[in-house]
Scaffold this motif. Structure first.
Motif, PDB file in Angstrom:
ATOM      1  N   UNK A   1       0.813  -1.222   0.000  1.00 44.89           N
ATOM      2  CA  UNK A   1       0.000   0.000   0.000  1.00 44.89           C
ATOM      3  C   UNK A   1       0.843   1.269   0.000  1.00 44.89           C
ATOM      4  N   UNK A   2       2.136   1.152   0.262  1.00 44.04           N
ATOM      5  CA  UNK A   2       3.009   2.321   0.299  1.00 44.04           C
ATOM      6  C   UNK A   2       4.415   1.944  -0.118  1.00 44.04           C
ATOM      7  N   UNK A   3       5.249   2.985  -0.382  1.00 43.85           N
ATOM      8  CA  UNK A   3       6.558   2.739  -0.990  1.00 43.85           C
ATOM      9  C   UNK A   3       7.606   3.673  -0.412  1.00 43.85           C
ATOM     10  N   UNK A   4       8.728   3.075  -0.133  1.00 46.76           N
ATOM     11  CA  UNK A   4       9.831   3.686   0.596  1.00 46.76           C
ATOM     12  C   UNK A   4      11.045   3.657  -0.334  1.00 46.76           C
ATOM     13  N   UNK A   5      11.413   4.819  -0.871  1.00 52.17           N
ATOM     14  CA  UNK A   5      12.488   4.900  -1.859  1.00 52.17           C
ATOM     15  C   UNK A   5      13.819   5.107  -1.150  1.00 52.17           C
ATOM     16  N   UNK A   6      14.735   4.205  -1.368  1.00 54.52           N
ATOM     17  CA  UNK A   6      16.005   4.201  -0.642  1.00 54.52           C
ATOM     18  C   UNK A   6      17.166   4.193  -1.639  1.00 54.52           C
TER      19      UNK A   6
ATOM     20  N   UNK B   1       5.537   8.229  -7.787  1.00 49.85           N
ATOM     21  CA  UNK B   1       4.287   8.910  -7.435  1.00 49.85           C
ATOM     22  C   UNK B   1       3.354   9.002  -8.643  1.00 49.85           C
ATOM     23  N   UNK B   2       3.902   9.433  -9.773  1.00 46.80           N
ATOM     24  CA  UNK B   2       3.061   9.569 -10.967  1.00 46.80           C
ATOM     25  C   UNK B   2       2.605   8.203 -11.482  1.00 46.80           C
ATOM     26  N   UNK B   3       3.457   7.182 -11.362  1.00 45.93           N
ATOM     27  CA  UNK B   3       3.055   5.848 -11.769  1.00 45.93           C
ATOM     28  C   UNK B   3       1.913   5.323 -10.918  1.00 45.93           C
ATOM     29  N   UNK B   4       1.979   5.558  -9.617  1.00 43.57           N
ATOM     30  CA  UNK B   4       0.923   5.096  -8.726  1.00 43.57           C
ATOM     31  C   UNK B   4      -0.378   5.852  -8.973  1.00 43.57           C
ATOM     32  N   UNK B   5      -0.266   7.149  -9.285  1.00 43.60           N
ATOM     33  CA  UNK B   5      -1.471   7.914  -9.617  1.00 43.60           C
ATOM     34  C   UNK B   5      -2.160   7.329 -10.849  1.00 43.60           C
TER      35      UNK B   5
ATOM     36  N   UNK C   1       1.169   6.776  -1.151  1.00 49.54           N
ATOM     37  CA  UNK C   1       2.050   6.996  -0.009  1.00 49.54           C
ATOM     38  C   UNK C   1       3.462   6.632  -0.428  1.00 49.54           C
ATOM     39  N   UNK C   2       4.304   7.648  -0.591  1.00 51.76           N
ATOM     40  CA  UNK C   2       5.706   7.436  -0.929  1.00 51.76           C
ATOM     41  C   UNK C   2       6.553   8.367  -0.076  1.00 51.76           C
ATOM     42  N   UNK C   3       7.720   7.887   0.302  1.00 49.58           N
ATOM     43  CA  UNK C   3       8.708   8.775   0.915  1.00 49.58           C
ATOM     44  C   UNK C   3      10.091   8.342   0.469  1.00 49.58           C
ATOM     45  N   UNK C   4      10.985   9.308   0.375  1.00 50.65           N
ATOM     46  CA  UNK C   4      12.246   9.135  -0.338  1.00 50.65           C
ATOM     47  C   UNK C   4      13.417   9.576   0.521  1.00 50.65           C
TER      48      UNK C   4
END
Length: 792
Positions: free
Chosen positions: A448-453, A499-503, A512-515
């Motif tokens: 449901x969410x993504x954490x960019x590392x 973000x745009x891909x998920x939209x 929900x993304x954070x980088x």
């Protein structure tokens, strides 16, 4: 190899012990490969000539300002409709820019360019007065004429072969010095571990993984931005140098009455290795400045409601059974858990967009099971793709021409967790679209969410800079260029792609993304977190500095790894970190694979009891956090604000770094020192209530408050109306009585779900009338919510 290389070597050798000697040896090869590529492809910097603008020769009016021409340069000054001032030297325009949202803002048609008395020029507008001297000094003044910032004439060093640093792809270096008021304090420059006030020193503008972990003395870190917020008695201003190249900012705080009784102004020196010399300046109150900055660079993404709850992560959830065990531990102890995060160990051999089916046989089933219990799954996503023919993501990327190339057109390869890897070029719109589509696999797995590392980007290196060769080629939206210009926006453009891909994939849901890495404007695509903060009391203090500093750069949603990324925190340190995190936007525990556990029950019954209380208070305040999220999107005001937010003229508050405002209503004073059970708290002006005792205190001033292990001091502003979760569901209004003869206020932005609906802002006012506190809703006779009166 220089001194900096030696430092990197020791850090990366230590951090690579966990992955074995084979990968360590490959990191040596990767470092030499990067060094050779740059030695061949980049020109050597020899002796260069410096130039300055020279004398003014004339000016040409334009809408919103005009162009002043000098003997050896030109300066365009343009005032936007919202009051932001653009200054571009050597023909630089506002675009192309990764920072701006929605293109170049409309100009203020009322702003006019006119001659000044000393042979220079000035641009007069409603909110700011800009003067340009005949030798190129630019002053930004309040409408009353008080100087807030003085930019001295810049200096350029031409690139080899005589090429000047003109346009976004220019390779020449430049330097600009500025002066501010003697009493001014500097904030900003992205995520800095020491602060949020920036002391005298040099700060680098190059997004960097510090290697393993960091403490307050480490700089730079993952997010650097050429954004300065300067607070002085005369007013607040924000200065942004719109340039993505490597650079350094040197700061010197001023001194009043220095030397022979004259003030010594504060000073700033910005040096950039290339790119355009262009900047934006906004002036006004802190709220107005951050509002203008949000209008310029875009409103912050509003997270889904569940992402404002408590989240638990760990590098080292080895199996589905381990994930279930941890989730059951929270459930059995009555601890609310909004999300569990899976790190790289759930991938197959650390390969992004894969699943280790032996250890996670039914990930969609696990996600569905947890979601039924109120817990979402969040997936880490790294940018590096293992260079392995036959791997679906790699083969698709090769067909799409998605990976960064070197000057000869070959794939640039680095060393990361999966081994030898390639890197998508997120500065290419086609590549962003391709990468965004890959998240369909993650959604199918139930995430449901993504954490960019790891998106600075990182390539393990035994020496030198742990990133791609500076000569690596990038599309840069079709303009073309190299990694010197693309590096600092790489992580931000990865966040954009996700973000745009998920939209596109789930158009009815807010992503929900954070980088970990980003740049000015990154808030449009989500938030960030501290990165690998070291476990220890200094790391706890750095956690607050990062959140406050990022908020003042326009990134309101962030938080630390509660407990620190490394090591094993003591029960006291863990609890104090947990208590701090419960009042920050992103509330997440996390730890390295070799670090100690981070579940609250691992620290004993007393810590568990107090952590449960902190978590319940976070759940109670969720309507307030949701309101702050919507306000951050609409107004630019961060959730977490420095205590001087509404009183920037209070110099004592400008130096306060161990407390913060949560919105306008609450003042939180975390415990940042071992063994403390009381702490001094500096109050802004007005009446404040200790929420634990109800006792009232008058500010400005300092008070000494109890801070037992069970809680940290939290004070409510008199007259505040705070939306909280009701005991029986719904939203209640917690009202703190205004001081006699004064009024108060508050707002509620109800969240209808995780979609894109923009709910209206409901405003409340409070006042005493005939011995009773009245609460009125704007435009309505009745409140419509249960009200609980406190204080008074």
């Amino acid at each position: 190899m220089d001194v900096g290389d030696v430092v990197w070597s020791s850090k990366w050798v230590a951090s690579l012990r966990a992955v074995g000697s084979a990968q360590g040896l490959r990191s040596v090869r990767s470092a030499w490969r990067r060094h050779r590529a740059d030695a061949v492809a980049l020109p050597r910097q020899g002796a260069t000539r410096a130039r300055v603008p020279g004398a003014a020769q004339g000016a040409e009016p334009e809408p919103g300002g005009g162009v002043v021409r000098f003997a050896r340069s030109s300066l365009r000054v343009r005032v936007a409709a919202g009051g932001a001032v653009f200054c571009g030297w050597d023909g630089a325009g506002p675009e192309p820019s990764y920072a701006l949202a929605g293109g170049v803002p409309e100009v203020d048609e009322r702003a006019v360019l006119e001659p000044d008395t000393d042979g220079g020029w000035r641009v007069v507008s409603e909110r700011v007065l800009v003067t340009v001297s005949r030798h190129g000094t630019v002053e930004f003044r309040t409408p009353g004429g008080v100087v807030l910032r003085r930019d001295l004439p810049p200096r350029w060093w031409e690139a080899p072969g005589g090429q000047a640093a003109t346009g976004a792809a220019g390779a020449g270096r430049w330097m600009q010095r500025s002066e501010v008021a003697a009493d001014a304090r500097f904030f900003g420059l992205g995520g800095r571990a020491a602060g949020p006030r920036l002391r005298d020193g040099e700060y680098r503008l190059w997004n960097t993984d510090p290697g393993g972990s960091f403490e307050p003395g480490d700089d730079p870190l993952y997010i650097t931005m050429p954004v300065q917020l300067v607070v002085a008695d005369a007013g607040t201003h924000l200065a942004f140098h719109d340039n993505t190249w490597d650079g350094r900012v040197r700061l010197w705080e001023g001194e009043e009455g220095a030397g022979s009784g004259h003030d010594r102004p504060g000073r700033c020196e910005v040096r950039m290795d290339g790119g355009p010399l262009r900047s934006w300046v906004l002036v006004g109150t802190p709220a107005r400045v951050l509002g203008g900055w949000a209008a310029l660079t875009g409103g912050a993404a509003v997270p889904p409601a569940w992402a404002l709850g408590y989240q638990h992560a760990r590098w080292g959830f080895g199996t589905e059974q381990e994930v279930r065990r941890v989730a059951a531990g929270y459930r059995e102890r009555g601890l609310a858990l909004s999300a569990l995060h899976l790190d790289i160990d759930h991938f197959r051999g650390h390969r992004v967009f894969t699943v280790d089916r032996e250890r996670f046989a039914d990930l969609p089933g696990l996600a569905e099971e947890l979601r039924a219990q109120g817990t979402r799954l969040v997936s880490i996503v790294d940018p590096a793709v293992k260079a392995e023919p036959g791997l679906a993501v790699y083969d698709a990327g090769v067909r799409a021409g998605a990976f960064v190339k070197d000057a000869r057109g070959r794939e640039v390869r680095g060393e990361v967790w999966p081994g030898e890897s390639v890197y998508p070029d997120f500065t290419d719109p086609k590549v962003r679209s391709w990468w965004g589509g890959l998240y369909e696999e993650r959604l199918a797995q139930g995430f449901a969410g993504f954490w960019h590392d790891m998106n600075e980007p990182v390539s393990f290196a035994a020496f030198g800079d742990p990133t791609l060769p500076r000569s690596a080629r990038h599309a840069l939206e079709g303009r073309g260029g190299d990694h010197r210009e693309a590096h600092n926006v790489y992580g931000m453009q990865m966040a954009r792609a996700g973000y745009e891909g998920l939209c596109a994939l789930r158009p009815g849901e807010r992503p929900f993304t954070f980088s970990r890495s980003g740049w000015a404007g990154m808030q449009r695509y989500g938030g960030t977190w501290s990165g690998d903060v070291a476990t220890g009391w200094p790391g706890l203090r750095a956690s607050l500095a990062l959140v406050l500093g990022l908020g003042l750069c326009g990134v309101p949603y962030s938080g630390p790894d509660v407990g620190g990324f490394t090591g094993s925190p003591s029960p006291e340190l863990y609890l104090r970190w947990f208590q701090l995190g419960s009042y920050l936007p992103l509330f997440r525990t996390h730890a390295a694979i070799a670090a100690g556990r981070r579940e609250p029950w691992e620290f004993g019954a007393e810590v568990l009891e107090h952590a449960r209380a902190a978590l319940r208070e976070r759940e109670r305040l969720l309507p307030y956090f949701m309101t702050l999220a919507h306000l951050a999107h609409r107004t630019g005001a961060p959730y977490v604000r420095p205590v001087w937010w509404r009183s920037p003229e209070d110099r004592a508050l400008r130096d306060c770094e161990d407390a913060f405002l949560l919105g306008d209503a609450l003042l939180v004073a975390p415990v940042l020192e071992r063994g403390a059970d009381r702490r001094a708290v500096r109050l802004p002006r007005g009446r404040w209530y200790d929420t634990a005792t109800g006792r009232a205190y008058e500010g400005p001033g300092q008070v000494l408050l109890d801070a037992p292990l069970s809680r940290v001091p939290v004070l409510a502003r008199a007259g505040a109306v705070i939306p909280v979760a009701g005991a029986e569901g719904g939203v209640e209004l917690e009202v703190w009585a205004p001081a006699p003869g004064r009024t108060g206020s508050g707002v509620l932005v109800p969240d209808a779900g995780d979609g894109w609906e923009q709910p209206p802002v409901v405003r409340f006012s409070t006042r005493w009338r005939e011995g009773v506190v009245e609460v009125e809703r704007e435009g309505a006779a009745e409140v419509g919510h249960r009200v609980r009166l406190l204080g008074g």
